[in-house]
Design an enzyme around this catalytic site. Structure first.
Site, PDB file in Angstrom:
ATOM      1  N   ASP A 179       0.904  -1.147   0.000  1.00 35.93           N
ATOM      2  CA  ASP A 179       0.000   0.000   0.000  1.00 35.93           C
ATOM      3  C   ASP A 179       0.939   1.192   0.000  1.00 35.93           C
ATOM      4  OD1 ASP A 179      -1.419   2.283   0.895  1.00 35.93           O
ATOM      5  OD2 ASP A 179      -2.978   0.990   1.702  1.00 35.93           O
ATOM      6  N   HIS A 180       1.021   1.898  -1.115  1.00 40.13           N
ATOM      7  CA  HIS A 180       2.104   2.881  -1.223  1.00 40.13           C
ATOM      8  C   HIS A 180       1.992   3.995  -0.169  1.00 40.13           C
ATOM      9  CE1 HIS A 180      -0.626   5.394  -3.696  1.00 40.13           C
ATOM     10  NE2 HIS A 180       0.172   6.375  -3.397  1.00 40.13           N
ATOM     11  N   HIS A 242      -5.775   2.762   1.522  1.00 39.33           N
ATOM     12  CA  HIS A 242      -5.049   3.940   2.009  1.00 39.33           C
ATOM     13  C   HIS A 242      -5.691   4.562   3.266  1.00 39.33           C
ATOM     14  CE1 HIS A 242      -3.046   3.364  -1.690  1.00 39.33           C
ATOM     15  NE2 HIS A 242      -3.773   4.139  -2.453  1.00 39.33           N
TER      16      HIS A 242
HETATM   17  C1  BG6 Z   1      -3.756   5.021  -5.943  1.00 41.58           C
HETATM   18  C2  BG6 Z   1      -5.133   5.044  -6.543  1.00 41.58           C
HETATM   19  O1  BG6 Z   1      -3.584   3.902  -5.118  1.00 41.58           O
HETATM   20  O2  BG6 Z   1      -3.552   6.204  -5.175  1.00 41.58           O
HETATM   21  C3  BG6 Z   1      -5.319   6.279  -7.385  1.00 41.58           C
HETATM   22  O3  BG6 Z   1      -5.321   3.880  -7.345  1.00 41.58           O
HETATM   23  C4  BG6 Z   1      -4.997   7.531  -6.621  1.00 41.58           C
HETATM   24  O4  BG6 Z   1      -6.663   6.366  -7.877  1.00 41.58           O
HETATM   25  C5  BG6 Z   1      -3.627   7.391  -5.932  1.00 41.58           C
HETATM   26  O5  BG6 Z   1      -4.969   8.616  -7.514  1.00 41.58           O
HETATM   27  C6  BG6 Z   1      -3.380   8.555  -4.990  1.00 41.58           C
HETATM   28  O6  BG6 Z   1      -2.078   8.481  -4.506  1.00 41.58           O
HETATM   29  P1  BG6 Z   1      -1.275   9.779  -4.005  1.00 41.58           P
HETATM   30  O7  BG6 Z   1       0.022   9.215  -3.547  1.00 41.58           O
HETATM   31  O8  BG6 Z   1      -1.167  10.691  -5.181  1.00 41.58           O
HETATM   32  O9  BG6 Z   1      -2.108  10.373  -2.910  1.00 41.58           O
END
Ligand code: BG6
Length: 488
Positions: A179-180, A242
């Site tokens: 989960d990034h 997230h």
């Molecule tokens: C991703 C989603 O995991 O996270 C995207 O699939 C979203 O839809 C993105 O835009 C948002 O990530 P960040 O790091 O830009 O907040």
């Protein structure tokens, strides 16, 4: 001992590989943090060879990653890259991969491998089966790890099925579900903020906290991702992963050791304690929205009910948080891009300083700005000079952009790839956590999919979402309050 480490990116030509994974590996290389023994194999459908793969990745890194990439440094890095053409349904492709790995690992006394599943979720199972079928997961010459992108399953039942597939080939300790958000610098700083300071812990509970608001808003629309997004929606794309991860970090108990499992277990305990709403209860505790114009986006099904916005109210039934509402919201096409956790503290028990009629005395808020302007804000009350006892809110702020001016904040994938290479699973998701996360949102997904339930509420693109989301808080006497973007 000579070691070879190979990262095989299944889906190696795709958007994620181009935008994030290869640029993150490039940066690690430039920083001297990628051991010389690391090679990268792109494994995908496109008809490419090593040279054209390197060019394709160069283009992606330059045009899509949003980070500076230098040709000279790239050429040095690109020597690590090679390509194997793949059809994930065809065992011959995995045999070809095996032959390539053998060639790369030739002469090494130890050969470690990471298999990164950067493919569409529908291909996770064929990919895992292919790896298992070709014996690529066997730890005969070194360790094997598999990194699996989100979404892991589309509900609790399918996630359990996918787990069975994965566990038929890899042990749980070899599985790195990503989960990034957990790789973001400020998300890790939440842990430091909470557990390397003593002054916050005494007030971090139901005695002092009125409510907690977690906002992950984006200004972008679904753009060219409708093919993926329309079948997924905001709950599966953002909330199940997230937002619930942020909830875990903010609400968890302090772990008693730095052991990765201790940290992971504490996060799981939060989800275990989240009160489960039934589909009917979600009618009162969640709001779904769809931005105006979504139905006209290319690739969106006619009359689609996919929500692009969701807000919900959750409770954590434990001693620390009993009775404190946690409001979560996320949406596309919103008025501002920000990921923020705001802890709203209770008002003082006694009003000593009478304020003019209509003047609101705002209670303390501690906002953790996860992005894009990373930092912390503390809102407190202060006396306006020479105006009697008139009180106005002021902010104490810390921001990376000022405190660490000129220093690049690393991309989340950089940290997570480094951790996967060193075998630190603290910032990855364990199977039981995924299961709990799905069980929280499944009844809401069921409700949204039911044609008899109301459609998502329309909201104007560029707004803060449907009015019903404001009503969700107003009912409890609260309002959404975003501090991190207070100057935008
Ligand atoms: C991703 C989603 O995991 O996270 C995207 O699939 C979203 O839809 C993105 O835009 C948002 O990530 P960040 O790091 O830009 O907040």
């Amino acid at each position: 001992m000579s070691t070879s480490t190979t990262i095989v990116i299944l889906g190696g030509t795709g958007d994620l590989a181009q935008r994030k994974l290869i640029p993150a590996l490039y940066t690690l290389d430039v920083l001297g943090r990628l051991p010389a023994s690391v090679s990268v194999v792109g494994f995908a459908r496109a008809k490419l060879d090593d040279a054209s793969y390197r060019e394709h990745m160069w283009k992606g890194a330059r045009e899509l990653s949003g980070q500076p990439v230098e040709r000279k440094a790239w050429d040095r890095f690109a020597k690590r890259l090679s390509y194997v053409r793949a059809d994930l349904a065809d065992p011959a492709s995995f045999e070809a991969l095996r032959a390539r790995l053998k060639a790369i690992e030739d002469g090494a006394e130890r050969a470690d491998r990471i298999f990164y599943l950067a493919v569409s979720p529908s291909l996770f199972t064929p990919a895992i089966r292919g790896l298992g079928g070709a014996g690529l997961a066997s730890e005969d010459t070194g360790w094997r790890r598999v990194v699996v992108e989100k979404p892991f399953g589309e509900d609790e039942a399918s996630a359990a099925k996918l787990d069975d597939e994965v566990h038929a080939v890899f042990r749980e300790s070899q599985v790195y579900r990503i989960d990034h958000y957990l790789g973001k610098e400020t998300v890790q700083n939440l842990l430091v903020f909470r557990f390397a300071n003593t002054i916050f812990e005494p007030v971090w509970n139901r005695n002092y906290v009125d409510n907690v608001q977690i906002t992950v808003s984006e200004t972008v629309t679904v753009g060219d991702r409708a093919g993926y997004y329309d079948g997924v929606g905001v709950i599966r794309d953002m909330v199940q992963n997230h937002l619930l991860q942020l909830l875990c970090l903010i609400a968890m108990e302090p772990p008693s050791s730095p052991d990765p499992e201790a940290l992971r277990s504490k996060r799981v305990e939060v989800l275990e304690a989240v009160r489960r709403w039934s589909s009917e209860e979600y009618a009162k505790n969640a709001v779904a929205g769809q931005y105006d114009g979504y139905l006209e986006e290319k690739g969106v099904a006619q009359g689609s009910r996919t929500p692009t916005y969701a807000a919900m109210r959750l409770f954590i039934d434990n001693w620390r948080w009993q009775g404190v509402p946690f409001y979560l919201r996320s949406g596309k096409a919103m008025a501002g891009k920000r990921s923020e956790i705001a802890i709203h503290f209770k008002a003082p028990p006694l009003t000593l300083f009478a304020q003019p009629e209509g003047h609101v005395h705002a209670p303390n808020v501690l906002a953790m700005c996860v992005g894009p302007d990373e930092g912390f804000h503390l809102r407190f009350s202060s006396k306006v000079p020479d105006e009697g006892m008139l009180i106005e809110p002021e902010h104490m702020e810390f921001h990376y952009r000022t405190s660490y001016a000129g220093r690049e904040i690393p991309e989340a994938y950089q940290r997570l790839l480094e951790d996967a290479l060193t075998g630190d699973a603290s910032l990855f998701i364990r199977g039981d956590q995924i299961k709990h996360a799905w069980s929280i949102v499944d009844p809401l997904l069921k409700r949204l999919a039911d044609p008899a339930s109301p459609k998502p509420e329309a909201y104007a693109a560029g707004s803060w979402g449907p009015a019903a989301a404001d009503a969700l808080l107003a009912r409890d006497g609260f309002a959404w309050d975003s501090l991190c973007g207070h100057d935008d």
